[in-house]
Structures are given as structure tokens and as C-alpha cells.
Design an enzyme around this catalytic site. Structure first.
Site, PDB file in Angstrom:
ATOM      1  N   ASP A 181       7.941 -12.814   6.917  1.00 37.02           N
ATOM      2  CA  ASP A 181       7.839 -12.781   5.564  1.00 37.02           C
ATOM      3  C   ASP A 181       9.055 -13.268   4.571  1.00 37.02           C
ATOM      4  O   ASP A 181       9.034 -13.505   3.544  1.00 37.02           O
ATOM      5  CB  ASP A 181       7.444 -11.279   5.026  1.00 37.02           C
ATOM      6  CG  ASP A 181       6.252 -10.912   5.618  1.00 37.02           C
ATOM      7  OD1 ASP A 181       5.273 -11.640   5.835  1.00 37.02           O
ATOM      8  OD2 ASP A 181       6.077  -9.673   6.146  1.00 37.02           O
ATOM      9  N   ASP A 199       7.131  -6.781   5.546  1.00 39.29           N
ATOM     10  CA  ASP A 199       8.040  -5.782   6.288  1.00 39.29           C
ATOM     11  C   ASP A 199       8.630  -6.834   7.324  1.00 39.29           C
ATOM     12  O   ASP A 199       9.411  -6.558   8.298  1.00 39.29           O
ATOM     13  CB  ASP A 199       7.289  -4.783   6.819  1.00 39.29           C
ATOM     14  CG  ASP A 199       6.417  -5.157   7.767  1.00 39.29           C
ATOM     15  OD1 ASP A 199       5.716  -6.033   7.805  1.00 39.29           O
ATOM     16  OD2 ASP A 199       5.911  -4.081   8.583  1.00 39.29           O
ATOM     17  N   ASP A 241       1.480  -9.274   2.887  1.00 37.28           N
ATOM     18  CA  ASP A 241       1.317  -9.146   4.410  1.00 37.28           C
ATOM     19  C   ASP A 241       0.269  -7.910   4.590  1.00 37.28           C
ATOM     20  O   ASP A 241       0.014  -7.365   3.935  1.00 37.28           O
ATOM     21  CB  ASP A 241       2.582  -8.785   5.081  1.00 37.28           C
ATOM     22  CG  ASP A 241       2.312  -8.835   6.689  1.00 37.28           C
ATOM     23  OD1 ASP A 241       1.993  -9.470   7.179  1.00 37.28           O
ATOM     24  OD2 ASP A 241       3.281  -8.086   7.225  1.00 37.28           O
TER      25      ASP A 241
END
Length: 861
Positions: A603, A599, A340
Site C-alpha cells: 500500500d 497496512d 485495502d
């Protein structure tokens, strides 16, 4: 500015009866936690290890013969090895789970403002129902999904779901308006559970609660059962099959050969003494079973478990919380990391990138403009409210200017709030008796409000263009029709990330960025950290043939095209949760070992389906629940350290295998030779237990505790299709095992055939000590497996190995000198000790000579 819907929703809210009916129909606003597995099931799952299964079979066979011979020592040893290995693994995983549960505690009792029966009341978040009117304002966490009924300058941080830190929200006016028109991942009039209100206020009608919310659906995807096997499990499966085949093959061949030889040469088989014949068959059958048991490296599960557990504890000290033991080793096999952007590669904290403080300080009214033409607040370094405005206040604070003092000193007499239509906000302030109108907003709008020459406008536009190419947010300031300054604001890249990315590339690991952010921002971050080059940035990010691709373009591809394209993708922007998960699955189909970092709730599915999911300590509880490891310090650099630990761990497991299989092969050959010449292995049961203790527990402790080596990061990721025993290892095991066997057999023959007194207790003591010291010195060679370094290199850092060597040497001396009848030893003189230790040390010196020659050849090359 306030927007209103023309819909049919009653803003008076639900009645008590409607609340009860809605809760009965749609349920509570609670995310269903993952189904907890019972402790008993978790413990039994540890017995699914392939080597453990072989050991259980060997233990069962050994138990049968233990009852026949009334000798349970060997059986007890095997069962203890099994129970110890499984219990240690279970304990460490449960210990990590307890820490994790504390880390991910959720609070469904948080208070939420709703309008019910025409009155505004506060209720628990879990009590929100479909149809409720929820009131939200700056600083609130959205408690459930819904559609806006009213919105005033509403901005929401959707990074936990989309990666987008700021999304402007408004009530839909045109029904034909689409998501694509705004470039948003979710509709502009939808607010979603677990997102944060950064500016403005609004009211919305709840449309989904609990598991039916967007975050609930993502959480459910993140707990689906996956069939992904870890590389170590695959390697141990292959090893278990090999050991089964080799052990069974040798045992059957030995049984047939020895029994056949006995039938052809012994007159017994020409008599009617069937009881004696049965005893002979049983004798050879027991020998065959002994061969099978000796072929199985019973210390391997313990070595693997200890190595994983030690790594688990060490990594926790460096802020990596490992939830699943095998994740430690799997990181060493990773070939692709899908990461990410927000919070992982960047700081998730907006900061002023330009202009320089000295340039801005030339205008005395600029500080007043920033301090008073703003709605944000600071609490230390923490921003309360709009993060872009907060970045400007932090910029003042870094220059030693206190915005609170300016707000107390000067009075704001009029205020025009920001709106998405105007794209600016203004505040009129009395400064030394003069009213000044400060304007802040989109640069093109602010420039139109100022009297500027064409040259000045062109210069500013060039500056803006440079900032925008770097994917920075731009904001312009003006006062009384005079242009003041343009600011560039960005979410800075974490300082350690570019170096960590380089280390990943050096280690043969590809890094892919998958984010919900815009294409330009994602591509620029990719450039800054070294994931993409300038030539790739010059291509069209929406074209599916390029390394840069958007989520919608990826979703539109067929499975065949997606499979073909997956390896070449470097940056995926505007990605939804299903896009990231699909990329992970396509990469796994290519045979890649995939780690996913993130986070946000978006995800979670990919974290769950990856070989290793790495969540951040500051991430959402759903992301943490789906992951295998949590980076408590949120540092991408910790991922590189995890890879180094994993690769070193795998080498340590190989080192233990080499050490133990050498001993197993030596013992196997001695049993076979003893059967041929009519003698048994000249070690007592208690001596064999001591040898097993050295071979299993001590060797596992010594080799599993070896510290990681940074050299492994210069190697390519290992091929998971390769066997855990490399060709070089196999040659080393066969050569060393055979050499030990020859030395020990020669010792036996010399004592039995040449010495006048034959093989007495003293000679057996010498044989026992020789057997142990050969293992002692071979531990040094095992330490160096996989490298050509000297065994003495950085020896003082291998404290675990030194401690174990001291225990072996001290334990052997105590047993020999004071073991007496229990260990069948009668002591050795100092001269004999020097002779045995000196002679067996040839194992180390020959190894040192071999490694020295290899180093010379490497230098010449």
C-alpha cells in the site's frame, strides 16, 4: 513431502570469501531509510505558507516606516504573529514525528538461520547476502527475496505485499509454469522479504537484498517527491492572491485620490517648498501602507495552525496519530477512499463461520480430529502456525474445549502431512484402544474418500457452493472413511466497518476496495460492507467495463481507458502496488481528493501519492513511513471521525476568517474615513495591540477549539475549486463590517461635532470599549457561521469559546478601569458599562433573529 530443485545451486552455502564478495557487489540487507530533512529546513518550510509570505512583505514595509517614525510596536506585533504561527506548527509536527519514530522502529539485528560452508549458523538479518542459503520454518519472517531450493508443506502469509494471507509455496518443476496458472500475484517458488512463514519449512537461495528486494522497491516508490497540494493550501493561495490584489488596489487608489485631492486644493503645491511636499507624499504613502497592513489578516496563520494543532492532539487521544498538520483538514475534503481489505476492512484473523457448535458437538470424535490432526498452536488468542488450523483451535477454545488436554490424552501413532498435490493431511490416533484415521482437507478430495450416497453428496455440495459464494475457505473432516463435517472459515469483517461505510456514503464519499486477494473474496467483502450491490456481483469481474476489475486487467488498459474507467471501479482484486498507485493518480486527474488506507508494504506507494495516506498501527514500517496519519486502533471507523474533524476544522477556519475580516474591514474603512475628514484612528498603539490580541490570538483560540459537529457528515464534500470565502460569507463580512463602521463613525462625529467638550479621554474610552464589545458579540455570530442554529445551542460544550469571552470581558474591564495613561483610559461607571454592553449586544440579537427566521423558513420548506 519434500520437493527438490534440479538447479545448480550448491546447498552447502557460501564461503567466507564469497560472502565478502557478494556484500561488496550487492550491499547490506538493509532498507535505505527515507532521507531525513534537517530541523532548520523543516522550520523554514513553515514560511512557505502563502499568508505568511504576504505578512513577511507587510512586515518588511512596516519595518522601514518604523525606523522613520521610531515606532516599532506594529512591526513587532506582525513579526510575533509570524514567529508564533510558524513555531507552533513546527513544534506539533516534530512532536508527532518523535511519536512516529518510536512507532516504526525497525530491528535489522533479528537472527536468521543460514547455511554457510556446509554448516547452519545464525547471523543478523542485515548480514544476509545474495547467494546465501536461508532456512525458514513456521513463525519465521523471511529476511530477503529468494528462490526456493527445498520446500516441505510451505505456506507463507504475503498479505503485507499482496493482501493474500496464505500462499502455497513450492519448488518450480515445470519451467513453463506461470504465475497466472496458480492465480498468484508472485511466482510460487519465490519468497519475499517481510512475509511470514505460517506452516512448513524450506530452504531458499537469496536473489536480492536490501533496496533491491520487492519491499525495497516499493519503499523507494513511496518516498518519491510528489506535487500533490492539499486543498487548504490551494484555498489559502487563492485568498493570498485576493488579499494582495484588494489591499494593493485600495492602497494605490487611496494614495492617488488623497494626493490628487491635496494637490488640487492645497496652495502648498503652488510653492517651492519641496521638503514640505515630500512630507505630504510620504504621509499619504504611509497611509497606503497602513491600509495594506490592515487588509492582511495576520492572525490567520495562527488560527490555522492552532486549529490544526488542537485537532492533532485531540485525534491522538482517539488513536489517530497525525504526522502532518494539514492532513487534519485535508481529510475534510476527501471525496474517495481507496482502502485495502486485509487488516483494514477485515480483522486479519481467520475464524470459523460455520457450522453451529451444537451441530458439530453431536460427533464426539470431531474435537479429537481438530485437536490432533493439526500442526498449529495457540498463545491465548494468538495463532502460531497455519491460520486456518488456528481458527479451528480457537473454535474449540470458544466452546470450552482445551486442545492441549486432548493432545495429552490421546496418542498420535502416524501422521501424513499436508501437501499441495494430495490436498489433505491425515493423523492416526489411538482413542480408547482403537486406532482411528482422521483426514482433513479439500472437501472434494475428502468426499471421494468416504462412502456417501448421491443424496448426501449433493446436499454437502450445495452447502459448499453457498459457502464459496460468500468467499469462505472450506475444509472437510472425515474419520475411518466416514464423512464428519465441513467447516467454512473466513476473515471476518470488522464490526464497525459496514456502519462506517454507510456514513461515508451519506457524506458523499465513495469507497473503493483495492486488494491483492482473489476476485471472489474481494467482491464478497465488498457486498458485506455495502460497497457493491448484487447487480454488480452478477457481472464478470474480469471485464474492464464493470465495477469489479482485477489488477492484471487494469494494468493492461491504456492510460486513456484507465482514466475513463477509474471513477466507476468499486473493487480491484489481485492488485499489485503499481496498480493501486495508478488508480490513485487517475482519480486525482479527475479532480478527486483521494485518501488511501492500508497496512501492507504493497500500500505504501499509493499512501505516499494520495492527498492523505492512512496507515494502520499494526501495519508495516514502510506503510507507516509513507502515510500522513496512522490509525493506532486499526479501526476503519476512525477514518469517518477524521473526515468529521476535517470538515469541522475547515468551517472553524472560515469562522475565524469571517470574524477577522469584519474587524479588518471596519478598521480599513475608519482609516479611509479618517483620512477624508482629517482625523486619525482614535485608538492608541497600546489599545490597537489589545484589539489585535483579541482579533488574532483569542479569536483563533476560541474558534479553533470549537468541537466537531456530526451534522457536517450529512453534507456533500466541498468543491476544492470554490473560494474559501463563500458568497454568503462575503456578504456577511461586507454588511457587518460596514454596519460596524457606520456605528463607530457616527460615534466619532457625535463626539467631535455635537458634544460641547469634543472628543476627550473619557469619550475615547467609550469609543475603545464600543469597538471591543462589537467584536465580543460578533464572536457569537462567528460561532454560528455555516448553520442556522442559535448561538446558545450547546454553548456549555464550547468551553474554549466561553473561556476566551471571559478573558476579553475581564481584560477590557481591567484596562478601562485601571489602564490609566498606559492605555489612555479613565474608567467607566456601572451605568456606562451597562449602556455600552447592552447597546452593542444588538449584534448578537440581530444575528439570533436572522437565524431564527431562517430556521422557520427551513421548517416550512
Amino acid at each position: 513431502m519434500t520437493e527438490n530443485t534440479s538447479g545448480n545451486h550448491s546447498l552447502a552455502g557460501l564461503s567466507d570469501e564469497q560472502v565478502v564478495a557478494s556484500r561488496a557487489r550487492h550491499g547490506e540487507n538493509v532498507l535505505t531509510p527515507p532521507k531525513k530533512t534537517s530541523l532548520w529546513t523543516l522550520y523554514l518550510d513553515k514560511y512557505n505558507d502563502p499568508i505568511i509570505r504576504i505578512l513577511l512583505v507587510a512586515a518588511a514595509i512596516s519595518l522601514v516606516f518604523a525606523f522613520i517614525e521610531q515606532d516599532f510596536v506594529e512591526t513587532i506585533g506582525i513579526f510575533l504573529a509570524i514567529v508564533f504561527a510558524t513555531t507552533v506548527g513546527f513544534y506539533f509536527e516534530r512532536d508527532a514525528a518523535r511519536k512516529f519514530n518510536m512507532l516504526t522502529a525497525m530491528d535489522d539485528d533479528q537472527q536468521v538461520k543460514v547455511r554457510r560452508g556446509g554448516r547452519v549458523v545464525e547471523i543478523r538479518r542485515r548480514d544476509v547476502v545474495v547467494g546465501d542459503i536461508v532456512l525458514i520454518e513456521t513463525g519465521d519472517e523471511v529476511p530477503a527475496d529468494g528462490r526456493l531450493a527445498q520446500a516441505t508443506d510451505l505456506q507463507i502469509d504475503e498479505s503485507s505485499l499482496t493482501g493474500e494471507p496464505i500462499a502455497d509455496k513450492r519448488v518450480q518443476v515445470d519451467e513453463a509454469e506461470t504465475d497466472a496458472a496458480d492465480g498468484a500475484t508472485y511466482s510460487v517458488d519465490m519468497v519475499l522479504r517481510s512475509t511470514m512463514v505460517m506452516a512448513g519449512r524450506g530452504e531458499y537461495v537469496v536473489t536480492a537484498v536490501g533496496d533491491a528486494t520487492e519491499i525495497g522497491q516499493v519503499a523507494r516508490q513511496s518516498t518519491e517527491t510528489t506535487a500533490v497540494k492539499t486543498p487548504l493550501n490551494m484555498q489559502l493561495d487563492k485568498l493570498a492572491v485576493m488579499i494582495s490584489k484588494v489591499g494593493a488596489g485600495v492602497a494605490i487608489a487611496a494614495f492617488v485620490l488623497f494626493l490628487g485631492h491635496d494637490i488640487l486644493t492645497d496652495s502648498l503645491w503652488h510653492t517651492r517648498d519641496y521638503m514640505h511636499m515630500a512630507q505630504m507624499v510620504l504621509k499619504y504613502f504611509m497611509m497606503a501602507v497602513t491600509l495594506i497592513v490592515m487588509a492582511v489578516p495576520e492572525g490567520l496563520p495562527m488560527a490555522v495552525t492552532l486549529a490544526l494543532a488542537l485537532n492533532m492532539r485531540r485525534m491522538l487521544k482517539s488513536n489517530n496519530l497525525v504526522r502532518k498538520l494539514h492532513a487534519c483538514e485535508t481529510m475534510g475534503a476527501v471525496t474517495v477512499i481507496c482502502t485495502d481489505k486485509t487488516g483494514t476492512l477485515t480483522q486479519n484473523r481467520m475464524r470459523v463461520a460455520q457450522p453451529a457448535a451444537a451441530t458439530a458437538a453431536a460427533d464426539p470424535l470431531l474435537d479429537i480430529a481438530i485437536a490432533l490432526n493439526s500442526t498449529a498452536e495457540l498463545n491465548g488468542q494468538e495463532v502460531i502456525g497455519n491460520p486456518t488450523e488456528g481458527a479451528l483451535l480457537l473454535w474449540l477454545q470458544d466452546r470450552g474445549v482445551d486442545y492441549r488436554v486432548l493432545r495429552r490424552r490421546y496418542e498420535a501413532t502416524a501422521r501424513e502431512p499436508f501437501s499441495t498435490e494430495r490436498k489433505y493431511m491425515s493423523t492416526t490416533v489411538m482413542v480408547d484402544g482403537t486406532a482411528h484415521r482422521f483426514v482433513k482437507g479439500a472437501p472434494e478430495i475428502v468426499m471421494d474418500m468416504c462412502g456417501m450416497s448421491p443424496e448426501e453428496r449433493t446436499a454437502i455440495e450445495q452447502t459448499l457452493s453457498a459457502y464459496q459464494r460468500q468467499a469462505m475457505r472450506t475444509l472437510a473432516f472425515a474419520v475411518d472413511g466416514r464423512f464428519q463435517q465441513v467447516f467454512a472459515i473466513s476473515d471476518p469483517v470488522r464490526e464497525e466497518v459496514p456502519a462506517a461505510i454507510r456514513r461515508c456514503h451519506d457524506a458523499g464519499i465513495e469507497v473503493k476496495i483495492v486488494t491483492g486477494d482473489t476476485a471472489a473474496t474481494a467482491a464478497e467483502i465488498g457486498r458485506q460492507i455495502g460497497v457493491v450491490g448484487k447487480e454488480e456481483l452478477s457481472t464478470n469481474p474480469h471485464h474492464p467495463e464493470d465495477a469489479l476489475i482485477t489488477g492484471p486487467a487494469w494494468a493492461a488498459l491504456s492510460d486513456e481507458d484507465a482514466f475513463r474507467l477509474a471513477p466507476s471501479i468499486k473493487v480491484m482484486s489481485r492488485a499489485r502496488p503499481s496498480d493501486k498507485q495508478r488508480l490513485v493518480e487517475m482519480l486525482q486527474r479527475h479532480g478527486e481528493i483521494v485518501a488511501v488506507t492500508g497496512d501492507g508494504t504493497n500500500d505504501a506507494p499509493a499512501l505516499h501519492h494520495a492527498h492523505v495516506g492512512l496507515s494502520l498501527g499494526s501495519g508495516t514500517s514502510v506503510a507507516k513511513e509513507a502515510s500522513d496519519m496512522t490509525l493506532l486502533d486499526d479501526s476503519f471507523g476512525s477514518i469517518v471521525n477524521a473526515v468529521m474533524w476535517g470538515r469541522s476544522l475547515y468551517k472553524n477556519i472560515q469562522r475565524f476568517l469571517y470574524f477577522q475580516l469584519v474587524v479588518n474591514l471596519t478598521a480599513l474603512l475608519l482609516v479611509l474615513a479618517g483620512s477624508l475628514v482629517g482625523t486619525e484612528l482614535p485608538l492608541t498603539v497600546t489599545q490597537i495591540l489589545w484589539v489585535n490580541l483579541i482579533m488574532d490570538t483569542f479569536a483563533a483560540m476560541a474558534l479553533a477549539s470549537l468541537p466537531p459537529s456530526r451534522e457536517v457528515m450529512g453534507e456533500a464534500p466541498r468543491n476544492t475549486a470554490d473560494f474559501i470565502l463563500s458568497k454568503a460569507m462575503f456578504r456577511g463580512i461586507v454588511f457587518t463590517g460596514a454596519a460596524f463602521f457606520v456605528v463607530l463613525l457616527a460615534f466619532l462625529i457625535y463626539c467631535e461635532r455635537i458634544l460641547p467638550g469634543g472628543m476627550g479621554t473619557h469619550e475615547l474610552t467609550l469609543f475603545f470599549t464600543t469597538f471591543v464589545m462589537l467584536q465580543f458579540w460578533n464572536l457569537f455570530n462567528a460561532k454560528c457561521l455555516g448553520s442556522h442554529h442559535s448561538a446558545f445551542r450547546r454553548l456549555w460544550t464550547d468551553r474554549g469559546l466561553l473561556f476566551v469571552l471571559l478573558i476579553i470581558l475581564g481584560g477590557q474591564w481591567l484596562i478601562v478601569q485601571f489602564g490609566g495613561r498606559m492605555f489612555r483610559t479613565d474608567g467607566m461607571s456601572a451605568r456606562e458599562w451597562l449602556m455600552v454592553v447592552g447597546a452593542t449586544s444588538a449584534v448578537l440579537w440581530l444575528g439570533e433573529a436572522y437565524r431564527g427566521v431562517c430556521r422557520l423558513l427551513e421548517r416550512k420548506r
